[in-house]
Write a protein that holds these residues in place. Structure first.
Motif, mmCIF file in Angstrom:
data_model
loop_
_atom_site.group_PDB
_atom_site.id
_atom_site.type_symbol
_atom_site.label_atom_id
_atom_site.label_comp_id
_atom_site.label_asym_id
_atom_site.label_seq_id
_atom_site.Cartn_x
_atom_site.Cartn_y
_atom_site.Cartn_z
ATOM 1 N N GLY A 1 0.865 -1.218 0.097
ATOM 2 C CA GLY A 1 0.075 -0.101 -0.091
ATOM 3 C C GLY A 1 0.979 1.186 -0.042
ATOM 4 O O GLY A 1 0.260 2.382 -0.233
ATOM 5 N N ASP A 2 2.091 1.152 0.272
ATOM 6 C CA ASP A 2 3.000 2.470 0.389
ATOM 7 C C ASP A 2 2.980 2.675 -1.354
ATOM 8 O O ASP A 2 2.810 2.113 -2.196
ATOM 9 N N TRP A 3 3.324 3.955 -1.400
ATOM 10 C CA TRP A 3 3.104 4.480 -2.851
ATOM 11 C C TRP A 3 4.291 5.573 -3.095
ATOM 12 O O TRP A 3 4.654 6.217 -2.146
ATOM 13 N N MET A 4 4.871 5.534 -4.365
ATOM 14 C CA MET A 4 5.883 6.583 -4.816
ATOM 15 C C MET A 4 5.153 7.653 -5.410
ATOM 16 O O MET A 4 4.238 7.571 -6.432
ATOM 17 N N CYS A 5 5.549 8.828 -5.065
ATOM 18 C CA CYS A 5 4.978 10.097 -5.506
ATOM 19 C C CYS A 5 5.570 10.370 -6.988
ATOM 20 O O CYS A 5 6.666 10.068 -7.288
ATOM 21 N N ALA A 6 4.514 10.487 -7.893
ATOM 22 C CA ALA A 6 4.740 10.612 -9.497
ATOM 23 C C ALA A 6 5.581 11.957 -9.490
ATOM 24 O O ALA A 6 6.210 11.975 -10.687
ATOM 25 N N ALA A 7 5.580 13.039 -8.702
ATOM 26 C CA ALA A 7 6.211 14.232 -9.059
ATOM 27 C C ALA A 7 7.571 14.101 -8.568
ATOM 28 O O ALA A 7 8.415 14.699 -9.359
ATOM 29 N N CYS A 8 7.933 13.551 -7.324
ATOM 30 C CA CYS A 8 9.366 13.600 -6.959
ATOM 31 C C CYS A 8 9.841 12.355 -6.507
ATOM 32 O O CYS A 8 10.912 12.296 -5.935
ATOM 33 N N GLN A 9 9.108 11.229 -6.830
ATOM 34 C CA GLN A 9 9.876 9.936 -6.584
ATOM 35 C C GLN A 9 9.994 9.488 -5.135
ATOM 36 O O GLN A 9 10.767 8.724 -4.539
ATOM 37 N N TYR A 10 9.462 10.213 -4.173
ATOM 38 C CA TYR A 10 9.512 9.850 -2.878
ATOM 39 C C TYR A 10 8.484 8.748 -2.442
ATOM 40 O O TYR A 10 7.347 8.891 -2.798
ATOM 41 N N LEU A 11 9.043 7.778 -1.523
ATOM 42 C CA LEU A 11 8.128 6.665 -1.240
ATOM 43 C C LEU A 11 7.586 7.388 0.094
ATOM 44 O O LEU A 11 8.019 7.658 1.027
ATOM 45 N N ASN A 12 6.108 7.191 0.119
ATOM 46 C CA ASN A 12 5.130 7.363 1.040
ATOM 47 C C ASN A 12 4.572 6.187 1.760
ATOM 48 O O ASN A 12 4.173 5.458 0.971
ATOM 49 N N PHE A 13 4.073 6.452 3.126
ATOM 50 C CA PHE A 13 3.298 5.473 3.797
ATOM 51 C C PHE A 13 1.971 5.243 3.235
ATOM 52 O O PHE A 13 1.288 6.498 2.602
ATOM 53 N N GLN A 14 1.304 4.329 3.078
ATOM 54 C CA GLN A 14 -0.181 4.021 2.555
ATOM 55 C C GLN A 14 -1.090 5.114 3.103
ATOM 56 O O GLN A 14 -1.997 5.816 2.414
ATOM 57 N N ARG A 15 -0.958 5.603 4.329
ATOM 58 C CA ARG A 15 -1.826 6.312 5.035
ATOM 59 C C ARG A 15 -1.908 7.615 4.406
ATOM 60 O O ARG A 15 -2.853 8.626 4.689
ATOM 61 N N ARG A 16 -0.942 8.125 3.703
ATOM 62 C CA ARG A 16 -0.686 9.854 3.359
ATOM 63 C C ARG A 16 -1.517 9.748 1.925
ATOM 64 O O ARG A 16 -1.708 9.125 1.223
ATOM 65 N N ASP A 17 -2.265 10.897 2.145
ATOM 66 C CA ASP A 17 -3.218 11.355 0.913
ATOM 67 C C ASP A 17 -2.455 12.187 -0.031
ATOM 68 O O ASP A 17 -2.663 12.298 -1.379
ATOM 69 N N SER A 18 -1.193 12.936 0.404
ATOM 70 C CA SER A 18 -0.410 13.675 -0.253
ATOM 71 C C SER A 18 1.096 13.508 -0.167
ATOM 72 O O SER A 18 1.195 12.874 1.190
ATOM 73 N N CYS A 19 1.831 13.764 -0.773
ATOM 74 C CA CYS A 19 3.310 13.284 -0.730
ATOM 75 C C CYS A 19 3.932 14.188 0.629
ATOM 76 O O CYS A 19 3.666 15.311 0.397
ATOM 77 N N GLN A 20 4.541 13.486 1.386
ATOM 78 C CA GLN A 20 5.227 14.084 2.551
ATOM 79 C C GLN A 20 6.301 15.283 2.032
ATOM 80 O O GLN A 20 6.659 16.064 2.734
ATOM 81 N N LYS A 21 6.970 14.705 0.842
ATOM 82 C CA LYS A 21 8.151 15.577 0.535
ATOM 83 C C LYS A 21 7.708 16.963 -0.268
ATOM 84 O O LYS A 21 8.085 18.018 -0.120
ATOM 85 N N CYS A 22 6.678 16.743 -1.158
ATOM 86 C CA CYS A 22 6.329 17.630 -2.151
ATOM 87 C C CYS A 22 4.990 18.137 -2.059
ATOM 88 O O CYS A 22 4.494 19.045 -2.775
#
Length: 135
Positions: A7-28
């Protein structure tokens, strides 16, 4: 602790690996289910090349990819297809110290194709000995 969970996902904009619970990227802050317009808005261009980074050689792409990626983040072309990784350039005879992030004596693992520093006697990723497969 593992690098990622289901369920973890990689941000399409900055390639940051995010936890499943996040609705938006922690980095960008790009939304989890971003549209192409969202990605263009949030994308953070990275101009510095680090050891093992590569440019996609697919037609009309040329994207800068992090060393950890095995396929282009933008077009999906395989790293091997693209052929512009620093490792491929080094094996083609380019002096390793002229490649971004490389120093004299750095080497490519014959098993997993990862860049290793000259001081390593085994691959940092797969633990294969430096001289594995040498004749």
């Amino acid at each position: 602790m593992s690098c990622c969970r289901q369920g973890d996902w990689m941000c399409a904009a900055c390639q940051y690996l995010n936890f499943q619970r996040r609705d938006s990227c922690q980095k960008c802050s790009c939304p989890k289910y971003a549209t192409a317009a969202d990605v263009a808005t949030y994308a953070m261009p990275r101009t510095e090349m680090l050891a093992g980074d590569w440019y996609c050689g697919a037609l009309n792409c040329g994207s800068h990819n992090y060393a950890s990626r095995t396929s282009c983040y933008r077009c999906g072309a395989a790293k091997d297809y693209c052929g512009f990784s620093a490792g491929v350039m080094a094996s083609a005879g380019y002096p390793s110290d002229s490649l971004p992030g490389w120093k004299t004596g750095d080497w490519i693992c014959s098993r997993c194709s990862m860049h290793n520093y000259a001081s390593r006697t085994e691959c940092y990723k797969c633990k294969t000995p430096r001289d594995y497969g040498a004749n």
